[in-house]
Write a protein that holds these residues in place. Structure first.
Motif, mmCIF file in Angstrom:
data_model
loop_
_atom_site.group_PDB
_atom_site.id
_atom_site.type_symbol
_atom_site.label_atom_id
_atom_site.label_comp_id
_atom_site.label_asym_id
_atom_site.label_seq_id
_atom_site.Cartn_x
_atom_site.Cartn_y
_atom_site.Cartn_z
ATOM 1 N N CYS A 254 76.991 -104.843 -26.223
ATOM 2 C CA CYS A 254 76.797 -103.474 -25.744
ATOM 3 C C CYS A 254 76.912 -102.464 -26.882
ATOM 4 O O CYS A 254 77.728 -102.630 -27.793
ATOM 5 N N SER A 255 76.161 -101.414 -26.786
ATOM 6 C CA SER A 255 76.328 -100.304 -27.707
ATOM 7 C C SER A 255 77.545 -99.496 -27.255
ATOM 8 O O SER A 255 77.962 -99.579 -26.103
ATOM 9 N N PRO A 256 78.131 -98.695 -28.152
ATOM 10 C CA PRO A 256 79.289 -97.875 -27.743
ATOM 11 C C PRO A 256 78.983 -96.975 -26.548
ATOM 12 O O PRO A 256 79.820 -96.821 -25.656
ATOM 13 N N ALA A 257 77.765 -96.396 -26.530
ATOM 14 C CA ALA A 257 77.417 -95.522 -25.415
ATOM 15 C C ALA A 257 77.346 -96.302 -24.105
ATOM 16 O O ALA A 257 77.809 -95.842 -23.059
ATOM 17 N N GLU A 259 78.930 -99.115 -23.489
ATOM 18 C CA GLU A 259 80.295 -99.522 -23.148
ATOM 19 C C GLU A 259 81.004 -98.417 -22.375
ATOM 20 O O GLU A 259 81.700 -98.679 -21.381
ATOM 21 N N ARG A 260 80.830 -97.168 -22.815
ATOM 22 C CA ARG A 260 81.473 -96.050 -22.119
ATOM 23 C C ARG A 260 80.905 -95.888 -20.715
ATOM 24 O O ARG A 260 81.644 -95.622 -19.757
ATOM 25 N N THR A 269 88.448 -99.653 -19.151
ATOM 26 C CA THR A 269 88.379 -98.968 -20.430
ATOM 27 C C THR A 269 87.227 -99.578 -21.245
ATOM 28 O O THR A 269 86.821 -100.720 -20.992
ATOM 29 N N PRO A 270 86.704 -98.852 -22.250
ATOM 30 C CA PRO A 270 85.661 -99.436 -23.102
ATOM 31 C C PRO A 270 86.106 -100.742 -23.753
ATOM 32 O O PRO A 270 85.304 -101.659 -23.917
ATOM 33 N N GLU A 271 87.380 -100.821 -24.119
ATOM 34 C CA GLU A 271 87.885 -102.041 -24.734
ATOM 35 C C GLU A 271 87.835 -103.208 -23.748
ATOM 36 O O GLU A 271 87.493 -104.346 -24.115
ATOM 37 N N ARG A 274 84.331 -104.384 -23.447
ATOM 38 C CA ARG A 274 83.934 -105.159 -24.617
ATOM 39 C C ARG A 274 84.471 -106.581 -24.528
ATOM 40 O O ARG A 274 83.765 -107.547 -24.815
#
Length: 300
Positions: A254-257, A259-260, A269-271, A274
């Motif tokens: 996943c990209s950070p965006a 993931e959010r 949470t994003p973590e 991930r």
């Protein structure tokens, strides 16, 4: 014999064509067959006027009449068939079930020669009575995956139909599109993996896997797949886990965006998102399952 004798007349036969078209309306089997066989042999020279008459015979109660009409239509040239296709599409909406079925069956017999514009009309008949829906599904299959892709929006809509057999039929046709499936098909199938009926879930899963195995799938499929991991039904959660495990690899991170976005949708949470994605990519479905329990209800 009569058709052969007429054919041997050579160029003089053109003057007989209007009479032969008229004889297509005759109720005597031998008369009709002779006229139909001869007009079929004309191929590209066959008159367009013969097309609607032969199409009408496709719905005749006499099986021999129907077979002779279908055989003659199958021999007609491109010009005549270009006239037949719009009429056949119109017949798909006829009041009589036998007419709709005959139209779907003949379109199916045309196979890959069908234009893509016919696909949505055939898809619309998947919710028809069983004889018609079966013929329509067969026609969609025979027309080829690339042409059939034009029906994708109609088929995706049918995944929400109240009848499970309609949802199954729509999923099966979507799966056969493979590499020709439009971009919306994979996410659309992923969103329906939580179908209430096991037969539909299995058909949708199979269709999804066939589509994503034939072409790269975009990040658009991840939200519905990961969201399904939080479904209240354990069988549905396991289905999403199995599907993810068979489609994702390390390249699908996943990209950070994203993931959010997933974190907000999944109440994680994003973590955590991930770690969940990494577990699926690594094939550790046990760890992924432990992280994908449904959210607890709040009590105030």
């Amino acid at each position: 014999a009569a058709a052969t004798a007429l054919w041997q007349m050579g160029n003089h036969v053109d003057s007989m064509v209007p009479v032969l078209v008229q004889l297509l309306t005759h109720e005597a089997w031998g008369t009709f067959r002779a006229a139909a066989e001869f007009l079929g042999k004309l191929g590209d020279r066959a008159p367009v006027a013969a097309v609607p008459v032969l199409l009408k015979r496709l719905t005749h109660e006499d099986a021999y009449m129907k077979e002779a009409a279908a055989a003659a239509l199958g021999q007609l040239g491109e010009k005549a068939m270009s006239t037949a296709i719009p009429l056949l599409v119109e017949m798909l909406s006829a009041e009589a079930c036998s007419t709709r079925r005959a139209a779907a069956e003949f379109l199916g017999a045309m196979g890959e020669g069908l234009p893509a514009a016919v696909a949505p009309a055939l898809a619309g008949r998947l919710a028809d009575e069983r004889p018609v829906s079966s013929a329509a599904a067969a026609a969609l299959t025979r027309m080829g995956a690339e042409a059939c892709a034009a029906a994708a929006p109609a088929l995706l809509a049918l995944l929400k139909h109240e009848a499970v057999e309609v949802r199954v039929a729509a999923a099966e046709v979507l799966g056969r599109m493979g590499e020709f499936a439009p971009a919306a098909v994979a996410p659309g199938l992923a969103c329906r993996l939580a179908d209430e009926h096991e037969l539909a879930r299995d058909a949708i899963e199979d269709a999804f896997l066939r589509v994503v195995s034939a072409k790269p799938f975009g990040a658009g499929v991840l939200p519905p797949l990961l969201r399904g991991l939080r479904h209240e039904c354990s069988e549905v959660r396991l289905l999403h886990l199995r599907t993810l495990g068979r489609t994702m690899d390390a390249a699908d991170a996943c990209s950070p965006a994203l993931e959010r976005d997933l974190a907000a949708r999944l109440e994680m949470t994003p973590e955590e998102v991930r770690r969940l994605v990494d577990s699926v990519c690594d094939g550790d479905l046990g760890a992924a399952r432990s992280m994908s329990r449904p959210p607890r209800e709040s009590h105030g």
